[in-house]
Design a protein around this motif. Sequence first.
Motif, mmCIF file in Angstrom:
data_model
loop_
_atom_site.group_PDB
_atom_site.id
_atom_site.type_symbol
_atom_site.label_atom_id
_atom_site.label_comp_id
_atom_site.label_asym_id
_atom_site.label_seq_id
_atom_site.Cartn_x
_atom_site.Cartn_y
_atom_site.Cartn_z
ATOM 1 N N CYS A 48 9.147 22.837 -79.549
ATOM 2 C CA CYS A 48 9.924 21.936 -80.395
ATOM 3 C C CYS A 48 9.184 20.633 -80.669
ATOM 4 N N TYR A 49 8.536 20.079 -79.640
ATOM 5 C CA TYR A 49 7.947 18.751 -79.767
ATOM 6 C C TYR A 49 6.472 18.758 -80.153
ATOM 7 N N PHE A 50 5.790 19.894 -80.046
ATOM 8 C CA PHE A 50 4.363 19.905 -80.337
ATOM 9 C C PHE A 50 3.967 21.007 -81.331
ATOM 10 N N ILE A 51 4.258 22.272 -81.013
ATOM 11 C CA ILE A 51 3.751 23.382 -81.820
ATOM 12 C C ILE A 51 4.323 23.349 -83.239
ATOM 13 N N ILE A 52 5.656 23.351 -83.353
ATOM 14 C CA ILE A 52 6.280 23.418 -84.671
ATOM 15 C C ILE A 52 5.977 22.184 -85.518
ATOM 16 N N PRO A 53 6.033 20.945 -84.968
ATOM 17 C CA PRO A 53 5.673 19.789 -85.797
ATOM 18 C C PRO A 53 4.248 19.838 -86.337
ATOM 19 N N PHE A 54 3.273 20.229 -85.488
ATOM 20 C CA PHE A 54 1.898 20.327 -85.985
ATOM 21 C C PHE A 54 1.765 21.451 -87.010
ATOM 22 N N PHE A 55 2.500 22.527 -86.777
ATOM 23 C CA PHE A 55 2.526 23.632 -87.733
ATOM 24 C C PHE A 55 3.079 23.156 -89.076
#
Length: 231
Positions: A48-55
């Motif tokens: 939620c806080y790292f993978i999806i935002p960078f994606f």
Amino acid sequence: MEIGWGDVYKVVTAMAPLYVALALGYGSVKWWRMFNPDQCDAINRFNCYFIIPFFTFHFTSGVDPYHMNYRFLAGDAIAKAIAGAALALWANLWRRGNLSWAITSFSLSSLNNTLVVGVPLLEVMYGPTGVDLVVQSSVIQSLLWFPILLFLLEFWRATAAAAAADAANTAPVINVNDTAAAAAATAKEGGNGASSNNLGRTMKKVCAKLGKNPNCYACGVGLIWALIAKR
């Protein structure tokens, strides 16, 4: 244009990694007991806080804001508006209709996972043009439709909480007609103010939740990046 087995193969190969990962994740928790609830929560928070935002940032920064397909975006908005209007009529006119199911149905039918599912699928079907349309739709979805959905959810929660409070405070009382009449008059006089306060509190909750959502920042920063890069 005919759809051949080669086209089917391309779609399957594009979707297989996603669904294989989903099946492995489900099986590792449900059947094989490889992860406990605390570990699952940690993985979800990391996504939620790292993978999806960078994606999200990766795809949003690649869009060209100066050459958007406005006909496509208008058609998408009209389709969502029609779905929302139909669900609103169902919730208000149908005996079994309710706001919570209307919001859930609107989310499932209109706000799908465009990047994770849409990008690999449309890339093999339509090439870069399809990917560009999916990303454009995702940008508008993150900046417009998600805040609207969040507002509706908070409005429903506030309405449900108010209804529960009214039900709890309403009880058969003997020989207190004057007190009940005074309370009803006070409630009537303060009704408009209470409605305004509820709306204001709902908007504050929505803004607070949006402020804590890293996806909103990722989409906004990606759009600013695209505006500068494609200028």
